[in-house]
Enzyme design. Structure first.
Site, short mmCIF file in Angstrom:
data_model
loop_
_atom_site.label_atom_id
_atom_site.label_comp_id
_atom_site.label_asym_id
_atom_site.label_seq_id
_atom_site.Cartn_x
_atom_site.Cartn_y
_atom_site.Cartn_z
N HIS A 175 -3.67 6.26 3.39
CA HIS A 175 -4.45 5.11 2.91
C HIS A 175 -3.97 3.81 3.55
O HIS A 175 -4.76 3.02 4.08
CB HIS A 175 -4.34 5.05 1.38
CG HIS A 175 -5.17 4.00 0.73
ND1 HIS A 175 -4.68 2.75 0.43
CD2 HIS A 175 -6.46 4.00 0.31
CE1 HIS A 175 -5.62 2.03 -0.17
NE2 HIS A 175 -6.71 2.77 -0.25
N ASP A 222 0.85 -1.19 0.00
CA ASP A 222 0.00 0.00 0.00
C ASP A 222 0.89 1.24 0.00
O ASP A 222 1.99 1.22 -0.54
CB ASP A 222 -0.94 -0.03 1.22
CG ASP A 222 -2.29 0.61 0.93
OD1 ASP A 222 -2.35 1.85 0.84
OD2 ASP A 222 -3.28 -0.13 0.77
N SER A 275 -11.43 -0.33 -1.08
CA SER A 275 -10.17 -0.55 -0.36
C SER A 275 -10.42 -1.09 1.03
O SER A 275 -9.72 -2.00 1.51
CB SER A 275 -9.41 0.77 -0.21
OG SER A 275 -8.69 1.11 -1.35
#
Length: 337
Positions: A140, A107, A291
């Site tokens: 994120h 990620d 996600s």
């Protein structure tokens, strides 16, 4: 590095991925080659089209693909949930639970946070695995890590940064990271990013790299495309593709990808998790996207894998007679937070 739009997909302009077996076949289009971790990036001579070169190589039975651009998949477009929002601290304490299960997280990296400040896995991270603090998707990876930590307490994360602060990466970077995992494969692998391919066929090097992790359960997001067009790597037979549901866990979130290639679904709307301690955020945020539904499914499999092999845990979850099955979304996995 230039990005070229091809329909609803994106590729790195002037680049083709292959392995060493194709180097002689591609030599007449080659300006330069960069090779690492089993992947060759062919930098093409001016005027050569990556799609046409790929087609010629595949016609010869060789493994090749344009270097597709992969993007993290929080909700990008429109609506109030298309960005993270600050939220009060979440009443979660990691406790002393310990698990032998390892979750791979490719990620944007993971930032410092109270939920894992004393953990062995975070202490082993280097500066290259730190989450970005600038960009549309900064935080994120930290958000995903928090969902995994809450859904599978005590599991260890193995983090590698493959996306920048804007959530952008490419197939070459991801495949190389996957190939490096072969020596110590995680039990579960969370991939909250993806792409369409230029021809809607699976990118072969990406497919090979995931299939080679034969004992790992790879869980990938179905994308925020509101489309049934295959989204890779989620649509691969060797991956568990995950769609997003609304907050009530009743209906597909309007942005979520869907289709016969989707295996599971979980809540993706307005989830709260760990985040950056930066700007208006004090370490927590609310965000939406496939996600984050993916992290809930990956975490559920990792939690069950305490008691059985991860492959068996995934099989039981996906084939449960008691779980609700939703057409084009697969089996419903409760958030469990």
């Amino acid at each position: 590095m230039d990005i070229q739009s091809v329909g609803a997909s994106y590729i790195r302009a002037g680049q083709v991925l292959t392995d060493r077996s194709a180097l002689s076949a591609v030599s007449r289009w080659t300006q330069a080659v960069s090779e690492a971790d089993g992947v060759c990036v062919i930098h093409l001579t001016p005027g050569a089209d990556p799609r046409e070169v790929t087609a010629e190589l595949r016609d010869q039975g060789l493994r090749a693909s344009p270097n597709h651009v992969l993007r993290g998949q929080p909700l990008f477009f429109g609506g109030p949930a298309s960005r993270p929002f600050p939220t009060p601290p979440i009443g979660f304490k990691p406790g002393r639970a310990r698990s032998d299960v390892v979750i791979g997280l490719l990620d944007t990296g993971v930032a410092k946070h109270p939920w894992w400040s004393g953990s062995d896995w975070y202490g082993n991270l280097g500066p290259d695995e730190a989450d970005a603090v600038e960009g549309a998707q900064a935080g994120h990876g930290t958000f995903v890590a928090g969902l995994l930590t809450r859904r599978a307490p005590g599991s260890r994360l193995r983090v590698e940064r493959v996306l920048d602060g804007d959530g952008i990466g490419d197939e070459a970077t991801v495949v190389r990271a996957l190939n490096r995992m072969r020596e110590r494969p995680p039990h579960v692998l969370n991939l909250s990013f993806g792409c369409h391919s230029f021809d809607d066929h699976p990118p072969p090097l990406l497919a090979d790299a995931i299939a080679a992790l034969s004992d790992t359960v790879t869980v990938a997001c179905a994308g925020n495309t509101a489309s049934d067009r295959p989204f890779w790597p989620a649509a691969l037979p060797s991956a568990v593709g995950v769609a997003a549901l609304d907050t009530a866990e009743e209906h597909r979130a309007p942005y979520s990808g869907y289709g016969t290639w989707v295996d599971a679904c979980a809540r993706g709307d307005w989830l709260a998790s760990s985040f950056l301690d930066h700007g208006e955020f004090a370490g927590y945020a609310a965000w939406s996207g496939t996600s984050f539904a993916t992290a809930l499914v990956a975490g559920a499999i990792a939690d069950a894998a305490r008691e059985m092999p991860a492959k068996e845990a995934a099989r039981r979850l996906l084939e449960s007679d008691e779980a609700r099955q939703i057409e084009d979304l697969g089996v419903l996995v409760p958030a469990g937070l």
